[in-house]
Design a protein around this motif. Structure first.
Motif, PDB file in Angstrom:
ATOM      1  N   TYR A 178      -5.147  16.690 -15.918  1.00 31.70           N
ATOM      2  CA  TYR A 178      -5.070  17.788 -14.941  1.00 31.70           C
ATOM      3  C   TYR A 178      -5.718  19.051 -15.503  1.00 31.70           C
ATOM      4  N   ASP A 179      -6.329  19.802 -14.611  1.00 36.83           N
ATOM      5  CA  ASP A 179      -6.829  21.143 -14.912  1.00 36.83           C
ATOM      6  C   ASP A 179      -5.883  22.161 -14.285  1.00 36.83           C
ATOM      7  N   ARG A 180      -5.697  23.274 -14.970  1.00 41.11           N
ATOM      8  CA  ARG A 180      -4.811  24.315 -14.437  1.00 41.11           C
ATOM      9  C   ARG A 180      -5.462  25.689 -14.594  1.00 41.11           C
ATOM     10  N   SER A 181      -5.278  26.502 -13.567  1.00 43.00           N
ATOM     11  CA  SER A 181      -5.682  27.914 -13.587  1.00 43.00           C
ATOM     12  C   SER A 181      -4.468  28.748 -13.198  1.00 43.00           C
ATOM     13  N   ILE A 182      -4.176  29.775 -13.993  1.00 39.47           N
ATOM     14  CA  ILE A 182      -2.942  30.554 -13.827  1.00 39.47           C
ATOM     15  C   ILE A 182      -3.281  32.027 -13.668  1.00 39.47           C
ATOM     16  N   LEU A 183      -2.589  32.671 -12.769  1.00 44.09           N
ATOM     17  CA  LEU A 183      -2.641  34.120 -12.607  1.00 44.09           C
ATOM     18  C   LEU A 183      -1.229  34.655 -12.814  1.00 44.09           C
ATOM     19  N   GLN A 184      -1.027  35.558 -13.777  1.00 47.91           N
ATOM     20  CA  GLN A 184       0.310  36.125 -13.996  1.00 47.91           C
ATOM     21  C   GLN A 184       0.212  37.642 -14.117  1.00 47.91           C
ATOM     22  N   TRP A 185       1.302  38.317 -13.736  1.00 46.51           N
ATOM     23  CA  TRP A 185       1.317  39.774 -13.694  1.00 46.51           C
ATOM     24  C   TRP A 185       2.743  40.285 -13.825  1.00 46.51           C
ATOM     25  N   ASP A 186       2.849  41.571 -14.098  1.00 50.51           N
ATOM     26  CA  ASP A 186       4.145  42.250 -14.186  1.00 50.51           C
ATOM     27  C   ASP A 186       4.324  43.162 -12.986  1.00 50.51           C
ATOM     28  N   GLY A 187       5.565  43.295 -12.533  1.00 50.46           N
ATOM     29  CA  GLY A 187       5.865  44.275 -11.498  1.00 50.46           C
ATOM     30  C   GLY A 187       5.934  43.701 -10.096  1.00 50.46           C
ATOM     31  N   GLN A 188       6.247  44.627  -9.163  1.00 50.08           N
ATOM     32  CA  GLN A 188       6.453  44.257  -7.760  1.00 50.08           C
ATOM     33  C   GLN A 188       5.141  44.340  -6.977  1.00 50.08           C
ATOM     34  N   TYR A 189       4.177  43.510  -7.330  1.00 51.15           N
ATOM     35  CA  TYR A 189       2.878  43.590  -6.667  1.00 51.15           C
ATOM     36  C   TYR A 189       2.650  42.479  -5.655  1.00 51.15           C
ATOM     37  N   ASN A 190       3.417  41.415  -5.697  1.00 48.59           N
ATOM     38  CA  ASN A 190       3.335  40.334  -4.713  1.00 48.59           C
ATOM     39  C   ASN A 190       1.911  39.808  -4.577  1.00 48.59           C
ATOM     40  N   LEU A 191       1.309  39.454  -5.714  1.00 46.08           N
ATOM     41  CA  LEU A 191      -0.036  38.885  -5.692  1.00 46.08           C
ATOM     42  C   LEU A 191       0.029  37.403  -5.342  1.00 46.08           C
ATOM     43  N   GLN A 192      -1.103  36.877  -4.871  1.00 45.01           N
ATOM     44  CA  GLN A 192      -1.187  35.460  -4.511  1.00 45.01           C
ATOM     45  C   GLN A 192      -2.535  34.916  -4.951  1.00 45.01           C
ATOM     46  N   LEU A 193      -2.496  33.698  -5.507  1.00 45.56           N
ATOM     47  CA  LEU A 193      -3.713  33.028  -5.958  1.00 45.56           C
ATOM     48  C   LEU A 193      -4.150  32.025  -4.901  1.00 45.56           C
ATOM     49  N   HIS A 194      -5.434  32.101  -4.517  1.00 45.10           N
ATOM     50  CA  HIS A 194      -5.983  31.205  -3.502  1.00 45.10           C
ATOM     51  C   HIS A 194      -7.098  30.371  -4.124  1.00 45.10           C
ATOM     52  N   ALA A 195      -7.051  29.062  -3.884  1.00 47.11           N
ATOM     53  CA  ALA A 195      -8.103  28.149  -4.349  1.00 47.11           C
ATOM     54  C   ALA A 195      -8.845  27.635  -3.128  1.00 47.11           C
ATOM     55  N   LEU A 196     -10.140  27.896  -3.074  1.00 48.49           N
ATOM     56  CA  LEU A 196     -10.991  27.435  -1.972  1.00 48.49           C
ATOM     57  C   LEU A 196     -11.800  26.257  -2.488  1.00 48.49           C
ATOM     58  N   GLU A 197     -11.331  25.056  -2.157  1.00 40.26           N
ATOM     59  CA  GLU A 197     -11.926  23.842  -2.681  1.00 40.26           C
ATOM     60  C   GLU A 197     -13.122  23.412  -1.848  1.00 40.26           C
ATOM     61  N   ALA A 198     -14.162  22.934  -2.554  1.00 38.47           N
ATOM     62  CA  ALA A 198     -15.351  22.347  -1.920  1.00 38.47           C
ATOM     63  C   ALA A 198     -15.963  23.275  -0.875  1.00 38.47           C
ATOM     64  N   GLY A 199     -16.057  24.548  -1.187  1.00 36.60           N
ATOM     65  CA  GLY A 199     -16.702  25.496  -0.291  1.00 36.60           C
ATOM     66  C   GLY A 199     -15.870  25.900   0.904  1.00 36.60           C
ATOM     67  N   ALA A 200     -14.574  25.659   0.906  1.00 35.58           N
ATOM     68  CA  ALA A 200     -13.719  26.000   2.047  1.00 35.58           C
ATOM     69  C   ALA A 200     -13.589  27.514   2.194  1.00 35.58           C
ATOM     70  N   GLU A 201     -13.251  27.945   3.412  1.00 36.02           N
ATOM     71  CA  GLU A 201     -12.964  29.348   3.700  1.00 36.02           C
ATOM     72  C   GLU A 201     -11.456  29.513   3.886  1.00 36.02           C
ATOM     73  N   ILE A 202     -11.021  30.756   3.940  1.00 30.66           N
ATOM     74  CA  ILE A 202      -9.609  31.038   4.168  1.00 30.66           C
ATOM     75  C   ILE A 202      -9.179  30.401   5.494  1.00 30.66           C
ATOM     76  N   GLY A 203      -8.125  29.603   5.441  1.00 29.45           N
ATOM     77  CA  GLY A 203      -7.616  28.942   6.640  1.00 29.45           C
ATOM     78  C   GLY A 203      -8.114  27.529   6.827  1.00 29.45           C
ATOM     79  N   ASP A 204      -9.148  27.112   6.069  1.00 21.37           N
ATOM     80  CA  ASP A 204      -9.656  25.746   6.167  1.00 21.37           C
ATOM     81  C   ASP A 204      -8.711  24.781   5.441  1.00 21.37           C
TER      82      ASP A 204
END
Length: 330
Positions: free
Chosen positions: A188-214
């Motif tokens: 398996y491959d893994r990519s991680i995004l981590q942060w401190d505080g109340q920022y409510n970030l989100q990581l999005h992976a767009l596979e095979a050229g997909a767009e948001i919502g695909d």
């Protein structure tokens, strides 16, 4: 003037002349040169000299006879020990690696069990830390969680190493740890995004050229799961941590199977944020962690500027922040 007065004056003049001549002659020795007196050059004005006197009224000349002895400053100095004598530890342990002192009835335990997709199920029991924040650390990944009223917490965490060690810390002090063998990390491959505080970030992976919502858009709120990765179909994103901690630290982990043919496609990672009054207009420091097939971890710090407060209530995708996080399939 009468004759008698003239004689008296002449006699007085001769007396003075003889007197002076006698004095000058007496001051000269035989063969001595005559002394010529120049009144303007040789006669000096009398100077007044003040003589200091002691309490008895006697004149005192020179420096008073006071005996002085040099002071040995080393005797009055305070001896200070070298730093390496007082603090013998040259390599001070990093925060979070200090072990807690065992207390009867308060020993915390952490157990682990393997799950699919190289995940690990953790179970923490800390009887003296009911309803308490703690930090869960694994390699470079760390996030906050909280025990319940019985001092118990459970979670599922992606493994980042074959010999995976997990540690629970209360107040930056290590209270429990466990090590488990996770051989499936290599597929398996893994990519991680981590942060401190109340920022409510989100990581999005767009596979095979997909767009948001695909269908190829994978994120923590999508329907993708570990079963998809096990089947080699798509990846999945897990959200770790709690924002209810006093000092929250959160992370999102994207996992994809590493053994499939993906040479003709790639995945682009993007960051989104739900803008609110607490995070608008601020800059958040994030850490990205990437590993492929259980290999070495690649970590990087990135600063992301969040939208202004005019965007409160919106979910904004920051497309230009993570261009270098494109995951190229082999």
């Amino acid at each position: 003037m009468s004759r008698i007065g003239t004689i008296k004056s002449a006699a007085m003049t001769l007396s003075v002349a003889f007197g002076v001549g006698f004095i000058m002659q007496a001051g000269q020795g035989e063969g001595s040169a005559p002394v010529v007196v120049n009144q303007e050059r040789d006669l000096k004005a009398v100077r007044v000299m003040i003589l200091p006197k002691n309490e008895n009224g006697d004149a005192v000349f020179g420096v008073p006879n006071i005996v002085t002895t040099p002071i040995d400053h080393a005797v009055n100095s305070r001896r200070v020990l070298p730093v390496d004598v007082v603090y013998a530890e040259f390599a001070v342990p990093q925060m979070g690696t200090i072990l807690a002192t065992p207390v009867a009835g308060c020993t915390a335990t952490l157990t682990a069990a393997p799950e699919e997709a190289a995940l690990v199920s953790l179970y923490l029991v800390a009887p003296c830390h009911q309803d308490t924040d703690f930090m869960l650390r694994h390699e470079a990944l760390q996030f906050t969680s909280r025990t319940d009223e019985d001092g118990v917490a459970s979670m599922v965490v992606p493994a980042l190493a074959v010999d995976a060690r997990f540690t629970a810390l209360f107040g930056n002090v290590e209270h429990a740890s466990v090590t488990i063998d996770v051989p499936d990390v290599r597929i398996y491959d893994r990519s991680i995004l981590q942060w401190d505080g109340q920022y409510n970030l989100q990581l999005h992976a767009l596979e095979a050229g997909a767009e948001i919502g695909d269908p190829g858009h994978v994120w923590s709120a999508s329907m993708h799961s570990a079963e998809d990765a096990v089947a080699g179909e798509q990846g999945f994103v897990m959200r770790l941590g709690t924002s209810d901690a006093d000092t929250p630290r959160l992370a999102e982990v994207y996992t994809y199977p590493a053994g499939h043919d993906r040479s003709a496609s790639s995945t682009v990672l993007q960051l989104s944020v739900a803008v609110n009054e607490a995070n608008c207009g601020r800059e958040v420091d994030t850490v990205t962690i990437q590993t492929a097939m259980g290999g070495p971890l690649a970590t990087r710090k990135i600063s992301a500027g969040l939208p202004s407060c005019e965007a409160v209530g919106q979910v904004v995708v920051l497309q230009d922040q993570f261009k270098d996080l494109t995951v190229a399939w082999r």
